[in-house]
Write an enzyme that holds these catalytic residues in place. Structure first.
Site, short mmCIF file in Angstrom:
data_model
loop_
_atom_site.label_atom_id
_atom_site.label_comp_id
_atom_site.label_asym_id
_atom_site.label_seq_id
_atom_site.Cartn_x
_atom_site.Cartn_y
_atom_site.Cartn_z
N LYS A 49 17.70 -6.26 -34.02
CA LYS A 49 17.10 -6.23 -35.36
C LYS A 49 16.52 -4.85 -35.66
O LYS A 49 16.77 -4.28 -36.73
CB LYS A 49 16.03 -7.31 -35.47
CG LYS A 49 15.50 -7.51 -36.87
CD LYS A 49 14.52 -8.69 -36.90
CE LYS A 49 15.20 -9.98 -36.59
NZ LYS A 49 14.29 -11.15 -36.62
N ARG A 120 8.21 -9.93 -36.48
CA ARG A 120 9.41 -10.65 -36.05
C ARG A 120 9.89 -10.16 -34.70
O ARG A 120 9.72 -9.00 -34.35
CB ARG A 120 10.56 -10.45 -37.06
CG ARG A 120 10.37 -11.12 -38.41
CD ARG A 120 11.61 -10.88 -39.27
NE ARG A 120 11.63 -11.68 -40.47
CZ ARG A 120 11.18 -11.30 -41.66
NH1 ARG A 120 10.66 -10.10 -41.78
NH2 ARG A 120 11.27 -12.11 -42.70
N GLY A 129 16.56 -18.17 -33.87
CA GLY A 129 15.67 -19.32 -33.82
C GLY A 129 14.99 -19.54 -32.49
O GLY A 129 14.18 -20.46 -32.35
N MET A 131 13.03 -17.28 -30.74
CA MET A 131 11.71 -16.65 -30.61
C MET A 131 10.99 -16.74 -31.95
O MET A 131 11.40 -17.47 -32.83
CB MET A 131 11.87 -15.23 -30.07
CG MET A 131 12.35 -15.21 -28.62
SD MET A 131 12.53 -13.55 -27.97
CE MET A 131 13.91 -12.94 -28.89
N ARG A 387 22.69 -8.34 -38.68
CA ARG A 387 23.10 -8.43 -37.28
C ARG A 387 24.52 -8.99 -37.24
O ARG A 387 24.97 -9.63 -38.19
CB ARG A 387 22.15 -9.32 -36.47
CG ARG A 387 22.09 -10.75 -36.97
CD ARG A 387 21.01 -11.55 -36.25
NE ARG A 387 20.85 -12.87 -36.86
CZ ARG A 387 19.83 -13.68 -36.61
NH1 ARG A 387 18.87 -13.30 -35.80
NH2 ARG A 387 19.75 -14.86 -37.19
N HIS A 505 38.02 -32.99 -5.96
CA HIS A 505 39.34 -33.50 -6.35
C HIS A 505 39.40 -33.79 -7.84
O HIS A 505 40.31 -33.35 -8.55
CB HIS A 505 39.66 -34.76 -5.54
CG HIS A 505 40.94 -35.42 -5.92
ND1 HIS A 505 40.99 -36.49 -6.79
CD2 HIS A 505 42.22 -35.13 -5.58
CE1 HIS A 505 42.25 -36.84 -6.96
NE2 HIS A 505 43.02 -36.04 -6.23
N SER A 818 48.87 -13.68 -2.09
CA SER A 818 48.27 -14.49 -3.15
C SER A 818 46.95 -15.01 -2.60
O SER A 818 46.94 -15.70 -1.57
CB SER A 818 49.19 -15.66 -3.54
OG SER A 818 48.58 -16.42 -4.55
N CYS A 885 45.54 -17.32 -6.93
CA CYS A 885 45.99 -18.63 -7.37
C CYS A 885 44.93 -19.71 -7.23
O CYS A 885 45.19 -20.88 -7.46
CB CYS A 885 47.26 -19.05 -6.62
SG CYS A 885 47.03 -19.23 -4.84
N TYR A 905 49.11 -10.11 -10.91
CA TYR A 905 48.98 -11.28 -11.78
C TYR A 905 47.80 -12.15 -11.36
O TYR A 905 47.27 -12.02 -10.25
CB TYR A 905 50.27 -12.13 -11.76
CG TYR A 905 50.55 -12.80 -10.43
CD1 TYR A 905 49.99 -14.04 -10.12
CD2 TYR A 905 51.38 -12.21 -9.47
CE1 TYR A 905 50.23 -14.66 -8.90
CE2 TYR A 905 51.62 -12.82 -8.25
CZ TYR A 905 51.04 -14.04 -7.97
OH TYR A 905 51.27 -14.66 -6.76
#
Length: 934
Positions: A49, A120, A129, A131, A387, A505, A818, A885, A905
Site C-alpha cells: 500500500k 491503515r 481484511g 489487519m 494494489r 495408499h 529417474s 517420478c 523431465y
C-alpha cells in the site's frame, strides 16, 4: 599473516559498522501533493500500500491525500523489542505530521482548524481484511466544534465520530489489548446493537437517515458503554488516538486471522507490516460525496471492462462491510442485486470520467489488474489505494491471455500471473463457493485429492460400486484403504479415511485419478458393525449425505451444490499452449493403463515417466492376472513358479502394448515389479480357499506358505530389483512382454519407445546382473519377431540414498536416472510415509519442518542428494537423461527445483500434468526475466 589479515578485516568491518551507525535509519517516508520519498519498487520496506501510494503520488501525480508510511522495519523492531518503538520514531512522526499540516493548511489536534487522519496497515503481500484500519483519528470533544464550524454539518461530524469510537474501541482498546470476548460479546457487536436500536426507534433502515441530534446522543452512549465494557475511557486526545492506532496496526500483524491467512498463502511471518498515516477525505459529507472499491478488470471472470461498486454518503468500511447494498460503477458492474440502482457514471459523471481515466493509466503503468479504493469528497476525487487485485482462476487465465494480446505483458510475465491453485480451479469439480460460505465444516483432515464431491456415505467398496451402478454418488468412508479397495475407490465420488498421510495408499491413488479425497481425519469414530461414523459431535449412518472439499480437507454435512469439472475453462488450452512456449522442462505422466495414458495425453503429457507394471493387478480386468500372480507367489517349487510366470505373460503384454500404443510414439518408462509380494496374498477366506484349491494344497499348507512371505519391514525387504535377482524368470518375462509389445506395434505401423526402469537399486552390480537378463530377452524377441532393432533404453530409479551417493558408478551402466522421491524421502528422513500422521502435524506446527517433505521436496536434505547424483551422473555420462517420478513431480516448488538442476523431465499423475506444465513454464520465465533485469 593469517592473524593479521583477520584483525585487519575485523577493524574494517567495525569502521563500516560505525559509519553506518552514524547515519540514522529512515523509518518514515512521506507522500502527497505530487511528491513522494519512496516509489512502487519499495514494497519490502513500505509495504504494498505504501509503495503504491508513493508511486501514485510521486510518479503518476494522481490526487492522493498527503500522508506518510512507517516502514516494515519498525514492525520488526516493535515485535523484537517488547512492543516498543525506535527512539527517533516519535519525533519523526511529529515532523511528518507537520508536513501534512503545511500541505493541507490544517493542524492535527487544533480546536479551530483540525486535521483528521486515517491509519491503515500495508504488508508487502496483499492481505485484504486481515489487519486493521482506523478512520477519523483526531476527532475529540475539543476538535468537534471546529469541524462543525468548517463544514457547517454537525450530522456529518458526529457520524464520523461514532465511526471512530466503534473502530477504535474494537481495534485498539479490545483486540490490540489482547481481550478475547465470547462470540457476540465483543465491543463492536455491542455498539452495533446500540446503533441498530436507534434505527429501530426512528423507524429507519440506513445509518444515513439518523439525524444529528440522535447521533450526538448515540456517541455519548457509545463512550459510556466503552468505559463500562472495557474499563477504560475512550481517549479524548488526538495524539493519544494516533499512537494507539499505530500500535494496534503493528499488533494486528500477529493477530489470529492474519497468522492464519499467512499460513494459507505461505506468506513469511517475519515480513511485518508498514503503517500508513494519511489525511482523511470524506465520502460521508452528503449526496455530493461517495466512496468505492473498483477493479480495472472483472476479478470474477476476467472481463476487460472497468468494474466496481460505490456508496453515496458513506465511508470505505460501509462498502466492504455489506451493511448497505452498494451501487454499480457502470453497466458492466451491475448484478442481480444492484441492477436497479443508479451507476456512478450517471450520478457523478465528472468524477467517474476522471476515475475511469485514472484506472486506465494505472493499469498501463503497473501492467496488471488493479484493485483501487477511492473517495469523492464534495465532487472531488481522491485515490486512497491501489494494489494488484485478487482474482479467481477463470479470471486469472482470461486476463493473462488478454494482456499478452494487448501487448501489455510478455508471455513470460503472463505465465507468472496464474498460480497453480488458480489453474487447479479450472480442472476439477468443486463446491459452489456461495454454498460453502454458508456452512461450517463438521471435520477436517488432510487434503489428499483436490476438488469437491457430494454423495451418500458407504463403508465398503462393494457398496460404493453398487451405489455407482444405480447412478448415485458414494462417499467411501474407511479407517484406511488397501489395494483390495481399489474398485470401490474408483467407483466412489469421494474418499474419506481416518488414518493415512498425504502419500498413503488412498492419497496416492486418489491424486492419480483426480479423485476428491481426505485422509488422516483422526476425529472420525467408525463403527463398521452399526455402519455409522461419528464426527463433529454427531453420528451419521450409511445413506446420509456428506460433502468433501478435497482441496482444503473440510467435511460438510449434507449435499452442497457443486460446480462441474472445468466449468468456465474455455481458455485453458490456449493458456497451457502459452506455457509450453516458455518452458524448457518436459512433462510426463505417471500412468498404468491405456485409459490413464489417454487421459495423460489429453492433459498434454509428453510421455510416461512411470508405468507401474504391478498396477495391472489392481482395478478393472485384474481378477484373472491377480489370481495367476498369487499362484506364482505361493508356488511351492521353481517349476510351479515358472509355469505361473508364463501364464502371466500374455496379460502383462496386453497392458503394456495398449499403453504404449496410446502414447503414440512418446517414451514410456516401464518400472519392473516393485512392491513386496506379501501385499498380493489374499486376506478374504473365500479367496484363500479358491487359491489353495487351484494350487492343490490344504489350507494349512497355504497359511504356512503365506506366513513365510511375512517380513518385519516389508518396505525395505524382498521387493524391487531384489525380486529380479532372486527370481530371474520374473525379469525375463517382464522384459519379453515389453519388447514383444514394442515389436508388434512397430510391425503394425506404430512408434514405440520403451524405457526399462530397474527399481530400488543400491549397487551398480545389481544393474549389471539385470541388464544381462534384459538383453537376453531383447535378443530373443528380435530373433522371434524378425524386427531389425528396437529403440529402447535401460535405466534405474534412484530411491535409495546409497544409489544417489554412488551415482557416478551407477551412471556407467544406466541410460537414465529417474528419482523416486517418495521412497528417497522416506529413507532419507527415516519417516514411514504411511505413519507420519501421528507426529508430522506437530513438526509443522512447531516449525521443526517448514513443509510436509512428502508433498514438497526437501531441497536441503533430499535435494542435496539429488543434486549430487545428477552432477556425478553427468560427470560420468554428460547426456544422461534425468527425471523425477515421485509425487513431487507435480508440486510447483519441486518442479522449479528440477528446472534449476537441469532435469530432462518431471513426471506426475495425469491430473497434475497441467499444473506441472505451468510450474515448468514459471521456472523458465523467472530465468528469462532475471536476465532481462541484469
Amino acid at each position: 599473516m593469517v592473524k593479521k589479515t583477520v584483525k585487519k578485516a575485523a577493524k574494517t568491518a567495525a569502521k563500516k559498522t560505525t559509519k553506518k551507525a552514524v547515519k540514522a535509519a529512515k523509518y518514515i517516508y512521506s507522500f502527497g501533493a505530487g511528491k513522494a520519498e519512496g516509489n512502487g519498487k519499495m514494497k519490502e520496506l513500505l509495504g504494498g500500500k505504501g509503495a503504491n501510494l508513493a508511486e501514485m503520488s510521486g510518479q503518476l501525480k494522481l490526487p492522493v491525500p498527503p500522508g506518510f508510511t512507517i516502514t516494515t522495519e519498525v514492525c520488526t523492531y516493535y515485535w523484537n523489542n517488547k512492543r516498543t518503538y525506535p527512539k527517533t520514531l516519535k519525533s519523526d512522526v511529529e515532523a511528518n505530521l507537520k508536513k501534512i499540516e503545511r500541505e493541507t493548511k490544517k493542524v492535527f489536534g487544533s480546536e479551530k482548524n483540525p486535521l483528521l487522519v486515517s491509519v491503515r496497515s500495508g504488508a508487502r503481500a496483499s492481505m485484504p481484511g486481515m489487519m486493521e484500519t482506523i478512520l477519523n483519528i483526531g476527532l475529540t470533544e475539543k476538535t468537534i466544534p471546529g469541524m462543525i464550524a468548517k463544514t457547517g454539518d454537525p450530522r456529518f461530524v458526529y457520524d464520523a465520530y461514532r465511526r471512530l469510537i466503534m473502530m477504535y474501541s474494537d481495534v485498539v482498546m479490545e483486540k490490540a489489548a489482547g481481550i478475547e470476548p465470547k462470540d457476540g460479546e465483543g465491543i463492536r457487536k455491542i455498539l452495533d446493537g446500540l446503533l441498530g436500536d436507534v434505527k429501530t426507534k426512528l423507524g429507519v433502515k440506513d445509518d444515513t437517515q439518523i439525524p444529528a441530534e440522535e447521533l450526538i446522543k448515540l456517541c455519548a452512549e457509545f463512550k459510556k458503554t466503552v468505559k463500562k465494557v472495557l474499563k477504560k475511557d475512550f481517549p479524548d486526545n488526538a495524539m493519544e488516538q494516533l499512537w494507539g492506532a499505530i500500535g494496534a496496526v503493528f499488533a494486528s500483524w500477529n493477530g489470529k486471522r492474519a497468522i492464519a491467512y499467512r499460513n494459507i498463502e505461505n506468506i513469511p511471518h517475519d515480513w511485518g507490516t508498514a503503517v500508513n498515516v494519511q489525511t482523511m477525505v470524506f465520502g460521508n459529507m452528503g449526496d455530493t460525496s461517495a466512496t468505492g472499491v473498483a477493479f480495472t478488470r472483472n476479478p470474477g471472470n476476467g472481463d476487460s471492462h472497468f468494474y466496481g461498486e460505490y456508496l453515496v454518503n458513506a465511508q470505505g468500511e460501509d462498502v466492504v462491510a455489506g451493511i448497505r447494498t452498494p451501487s454499480p460503477m457502470n453497466k458492466w458492474s451491475a448484478n442481480a442485486h444492484s441492477k436497479h440502482l443508479p451507476t456512478l457514471e450517471k450520478v457523478m459523471p465528472k468524477a467517474y470520467k476522471e476515475l475511469d481515466a485514472i484506472q486506465k493509466k494505472l493499469e498501463k503503468h503497473f501492467h496488471d489488474m488493479l484493485d483501487i479504493e477511492f473517495t469523492i469528497e464534495d465532487q472531488k476525487l481522491w485515490m486512497l489505494q491501489c494494489r494488484v487485485g485478487k482474482r479467481n482462476g477463470t479470471a486469472a487465465v482470461q486476463m493473462a491471455l488478454d494482456m499478452v494480446k494487448e501487448r501489455l505483458i510478455t508471455k513470460e510475465e503472463a505465465v507468472l500471473r496464474v498460480t497453480p491453485a488458480q489453474l487447479g480451479e479450472l480442472l476439477l469439480p468443486a463446491i459452489d463457493p456461495k454454498a460453502e460460505a454458508g456452512v461450517t465444516p463438521i471435520a477436517k483432515g488432510l487434503p489428499a485429492g483436490p476438488g469437491g464431491a457430494a454423495g451418500t456415505i458407504v463403508f465398503s467398496s462393494l457398496d460404493a460400486i453398487k451405489l455407482q451402478e444405480s447412478g448415485q454418488n458414494a462417499i467411501l468412508v474407511r479407517e484406511e484403504t488397501n489395494p483390495e479397495d481399489i474398485e470401490g475407490m474408483r467407483a466412489a465420488a469421494g474418499i474419506l479415511t481416518q488414518r493415512g498421510g498425504m502419500t498413503s495408499h488412498a492419497a496416492l491413488v486418489a491424486r492419480g485419478w483426480g479423485k476428491c479425497c481426505i485422509v488422516g481425519c483422526g476425529e472420525l469414530e467408525i463403527n463398521l458393525n452399526d455402519k455409522t461414523v461419528k464426527m463433529g459431535g454427531k453420528t451419521y449412518k450409511e445413506g446420509d449425505a456428506l460433502t468433501l472439499n478435497g482441496t482444503k480437507g473440510f467435511v460438510y454435512e449434507g449435499a452442497l451444490k457443486m460446480l462441474a469439472a472445468g466449468e468456465g475453462n474455455k481458455n485453458l488450452a490456449a493458456f497451457l499452449s502459452l506455457c509450453d512456449k516458455v518452458r524448457t522442462l518436459k512433462v510426463r505422466a505417471n500412468a498404468d493403463t491405456e485409459e490413464d495414458a489417454l487421459k495423460a495425453r489429453k492433459f498434454g503429457a509428453e510421455g510416461i515417466g512411470l508405468f507401474r507394471i504391478e498396477h495391472m493387478f489392481y482395478g478393472k480386468n485384474s481378477e484373472k492376472p491377480l489370481f495367476i500372480l498369487r499362484k506364482m507367489i505361493l508356488s511351492g517349487s521353481e517349476e510351479e513358479r515358472k509355469a505361473a510366470v508364463e501364464e502371466l505373460f500374455p496379460f502383462m503384454k496386453r497392458d503394456i502394448k495398449a499403453t504404449m500404443k496410446a502414447m503414440s510414439g512418446y517414451s514410456v518408462t516401464i518400472r519392473l515389479m516393485d512392491p513386496p509380494l506379501h501385499e498380493f496374498v489374499p486376506t478374504l477366506p473365500e479367496k484363500q480357499q479358491e487359491l489353495a484349491k487351484e494350487l492343490g494344497i490344504t489350507m494349512d499348507v497355504f497359511k504356512e506358505r503365506a506366513a513365510a512371505l511375512h517380513e518385519v519391514n516389508p518396505m525395505m525387504g524382498h521387493r524391487g530389483i531384489r525380486l529380479g535377482i532372486t527370481y530371474p524368470e520374473i525379469t525375463l518375462m517382464q522384459s519379453r512382454a515389453i519388447f514383444e509389445s514394442a515389436a508388434e506395434l512397430i510391425k503394425e505401423g506404430h512408434k514405440a519407445v520403451p524405457e526399462v526402469m530397474i527399481p530400488l537399486t543400491c549397487d551398480v552390480n545389481e544393474i549389471v546382473a539385470q541388464k544381462k537378463l534384459i538383453r537376453e530377452a531383447y535378443d530373443a524377441v528380435v530373433a522371434k519377431t524378425k524386427v531389425k532393432k528396437l529403440n529402447y533404453s535401460v535405466g534405474t530409479m534412484i530411491e535409495i540414498p546409497r544409489a544417489a551417493v554412488l551415482a557416478y558408478e551407477v551412471a556407467g551402466e544406466a541410460d537414465f536416472f529417474s528419482f523416486g522421491t517418495n521412497d528417497l524421502t522416506q529413507m532419507t528422513f527415516g519417516f514411514s510415509r504411511d505413519d507420519i500422521g501421528s507426529f508430522l502435524p506437530e513438526y509443522l506446527k512447531q516449525g521443526i519442518l517448514e513443509a510436509d517433505p512428502f508433498q514438497t521436496l526437501d531441497q536441503r536434505g533430499v535435494g542435496m542428494l539429488i543434486q549430487h547424483a545428477v552432477n556425478e551422473g553427468r560427470d560420468q555420462k554428460p547426456n544422461l537423461k534425468v527425471g523425477i517420478c515421485g509425487e513431487h513431480g507435480g508440486d510447483p516448488e519441486s518442479v522449479e527445483f528440477c528446472h534449476r538442476e537441469g532435469f530432462t523431465y518431471v513426471s506426475c499423475s495425469a491430473f497434475r500434468v497441467p499444473i506441472a506444465r505451468l510450474a515448468a513454464a514459471q521456472a523458465a520465465a523467472k530465468d528469462v526475466l532475471a536476465k532481462k533485469r541484469k
